[in-house]
Design a protein around this motif. Structure first.
Motif, PDB file in Angstrom:
ATOM      1  N   LYS A 128       0.874  -1.364  -0.163  1.00  0.00           N
ATOM      2  CA  LYS A 128       0.160   0.181   0.176  1.00  0.00           C
ATOM      3  C   LYS A 128       0.755   1.387  -0.015  1.00  0.00           C
ATOM      4  O   LYS A 128      -0.087   2.220   0.287  1.00  0.00           O
ATOM      5  CB  LYS A 128      -1.199   0.350   1.331  1.00  0.00           C
ATOM      6  N   LYS A 149      -2.052   4.320  -0.823  1.00  0.00           N
ATOM      7  CA  LYS A 149      -2.689   4.653  -2.418  1.00  0.00           C
ATOM      8  C   LYS A 149      -3.990   3.802  -1.637  1.00  0.00           C
ATOM      9  O   LYS A 149      -3.240   2.532  -0.859  1.00  0.00           O
ATOM     10  CB  LYS A 149      -2.475   3.966  -3.718  1.00  0.00           C
ATOM     11  N   GLU A 184      -8.096   2.106  -2.618  1.00  0.00           N
ATOM     12  CA  GLU A 184      -8.995   2.021  -3.678  1.00  0.00           C
ATOM     13  C   GLU A 184     -10.509   2.112  -2.977  1.00  0.00           C
ATOM     14  O   GLU A 184     -10.950   1.071  -2.263  1.00  0.00           O
ATOM     15  CB  GLU A 184      -8.850   1.059  -4.395  1.00  0.00           C
ATOM     16  N   ASP A 185     -11.302   2.724  -3.351  1.00  0.00           N
ATOM     17  CA  ASP A 185     -13.120   2.930  -3.295  1.00  0.00           C
ATOM     18  C   ASP A 185     -13.389   1.659  -3.279  1.00  0.00           C
ATOM     19  O   ASP A 185     -13.359   0.924  -4.756  1.00  0.00           O
ATOM     20  CB  ASP A 185     -13.453   4.343  -3.418  1.00  0.00           C
ATOM     21  N   GLY A 241     -13.490   1.364  -7.682  1.00  0.00           N
ATOM     22  CA  GLY A 241     -11.752   1.054  -8.190  1.00  0.00           C
ATOM     23  C   GLY A 241     -11.226   1.837  -8.992  1.00  0.00           C
ATOM     24  O   GLY A 241      -9.924   1.706  -8.769  1.00  0.00           O
ATOM     25  N   ARG A 242     -12.217   2.972  -8.177  1.00  0.00           N
ATOM     26  CA  ARG A 242     -11.001   3.966  -7.815  1.00  0.00           C
ATOM     27  C   ARG A 242      -9.603   4.405  -7.842  1.00  0.00           C
ATOM     28  O   ARG A 242     -10.000   3.977  -6.175  1.00  0.00           O
ATOM     29  CB  ARG A 242     -11.946   5.439  -8.550  1.00  0.00           C
ATOM     30  N   GLN A 243      -8.792   4.454  -8.027  1.00  0.00           N
ATOM     31  CA  GLN A 243      -7.341   4.639  -7.236  1.00  0.00           C
ATOM     32  C   GLN A 243      -6.902   6.122  -6.389  1.00  0.00           C
ATOM     33  O   GLN A 243      -7.605   7.274  -7.060  1.00  0.00           O
ATOM     34  CB  GLN A 243      -6.073   4.774  -7.775  1.00  0.00           C
ATOM     35  N   HIS A 244      -7.058   6.212  -4.422  1.00  0.00           N
ATOM     36  CA  HIS A 244      -6.532   7.634  -4.564  1.00  0.00           C
ATOM     37  C   HIS A 244      -5.352   7.623  -3.858  1.00  0.00           C
ATOM     38  O   HIS A 244      -4.436   6.414  -3.174  1.00  0.00           O
ATOM     39  CB  HIS A 244      -7.821   7.768  -3.013  1.00  0.00           C
TER      40      HIS A 244
END
Length: 373
Positions: free
Chosen positions: A123, A137, A139-140, A143-146
């Motif tokens: 991570k 990092k 992921e919601d 599947g979006r990366q933040h």
């Protein structure tokens, strides 16, 4: 100038350098230290397009915080609120810089490495050589990366790290001396889920319509300007906490085109259904389909300004249109205002100037938006 008293209280050494209040120069004081700064506001006083010139000392302190400062410029409503945010960032930067000079105790590293191993190195996106800055990092559920950036000081875990995220709302963590990176990460994931519906709504707009502004929206951006037709668009300001509710809507274009759209919005507002998507609601309330990305190109909506012959000017795009249906020439607000000011036949009332269209000589007016400082 309105708000100058509030600015003077926050930064008594930062003073306007011209009558218009578009240039400020002086010092910002943090921890009894003065840092030289110069702020250049564009002609429309939009902070997001302002330029900041710093002394080498201030640049050194803000090294690593440039993206955060840029985000604050994008989201602060006026110069006073930005200076409050800048002082907060400087406080955190100075605090971290001071503590970086003294090496953390051995237990700092043992706590931190233990937390990272528990969390999982998979991570971790970035960690600096001193283990002071860590990017994680997440992921919601869509599947979006933040990313979340953590800046730690030598007193970790007794004191929490400073957390920086690309969110449209404030991210405040709950922390006690027994807390760890895992606790922050779990709060980060919970915040991602709370904003999922907002990002779903914005992603649908980005994917299915032609967004004119912002050019490259961040996850924190709550505004979208969507093309409706040639020189006609709608500006939306979406509430991230209630993304399926009716957003603030503002139409841009010639009156003969946008007035019917305003009428439809007012007449059909009662049809708004929070159980369907924001975009679908807009289509039904406005009784229209937005131009499809599959059929049209963005260039079909990006006509250059009729005065400066450019599309973008200091980040702004043409948003003033001649109201004559046979003309419909677009202009930048700043260009049109300056053009009309130079005509002897024009007349001005407060910050609205009335004159003739540079192309067809029909009556045209423009309001110069003065951001209150």
């Amino acid at each position: 100038m309105a708000g100058s008293g509030a600015l003077l209280r926050q930064c008594p050494l930062l003073l306007p350098q011209n009558r218009e209040g578009s240039v400020y120069e002086g010092f910002v004081t943090v921890q009894d230290r003065d840092f030289h700064i110069r702020i250049l506001l564009p002609s429309d006083f939009q902070l997001k397009n302002a330029r900041i010139q710093c002394s080498w000392r201030l640049k050194k302190v803000l090294d690593g915080y440039h993206q955060i400062v840029k985000q604050r410029l994008q989201h602060c409503s006026d110069l006073v609120s930005f200076m409050v945010e800048l002082k907060t960032i400087l406080e955190a930067a100075l605090k971290n810089a001071q503590e970086l000079h003294a090496p953390p105790p051995p237990e700092y590293y043992s706590y931190l490495v233990r937390d990272i191993e528990t969390l999982g190195w998979n991570k971790v996106v970035y960690v600096d050589t001193g283990l002071n800055t860590i990017k994680l990092k997440g992921e919601d559920s869509c599947g979006r990366q933040h990313l979340i950036t953590l800046k730690l000081n030598a007193k970790y875990p007794a004191e929490p790290p400073d957390c920086f995220v690309d969110f449209p709302v404030e991210f405040a963590i709950s922390w006690i001396p027994q807390s760890s990176l895992i606790d922050i990460y779990n709060q980060f994931l919970a915040a991602l889920e709370s904003l999922k519906e907002f990002w779903n709504a914005m992603d649908e707009i980005d994917e299915k319509t032609w967004v004119l502004e912002p050019e490259n929206p961040t996850r924190s951006a709550t505004m979208r300007r969507i093309a409706i037709g040639n020189n006609v668009s709608i500006n939306l300001e979406v509430d991230p906490r209630h993304p399926t509710m009716l957003p603030e809507c503002y139409f841009l274009g010639a009156d003969h085109v946008v007035n019917p759209l305003r009428t439809k919005l007012n007449n059909n507002m009662h049809l708004w259904d929070p159980d369907i998507t924001l975009l679908q609601n807009l289509k039904e309330v406005l009784e229209m389909d937005f131009p499809s990305r599959a059929v049209l190109e963005k260039t079909d909506f990006t006509m250059d300004c009729g005065i400066c012959y450019a599309y973008r000017l200091d980040g702004a795009i043409p948003d003033q249109v001649c109201g004559d249906s046979r003309c419909g020439q677009p202009f930048h607000q700043a260009c049109l205002f300056e053009w009309l000011q130079g005509l002897p036949s024009s007349r001005q009332s407060f910050n609205v100037i009335f004159g003739e269209c540079p192309y067809c000589n029909k009556p045209i007016s423009v309001k110069m938006s003065m951001k209150k400082l």
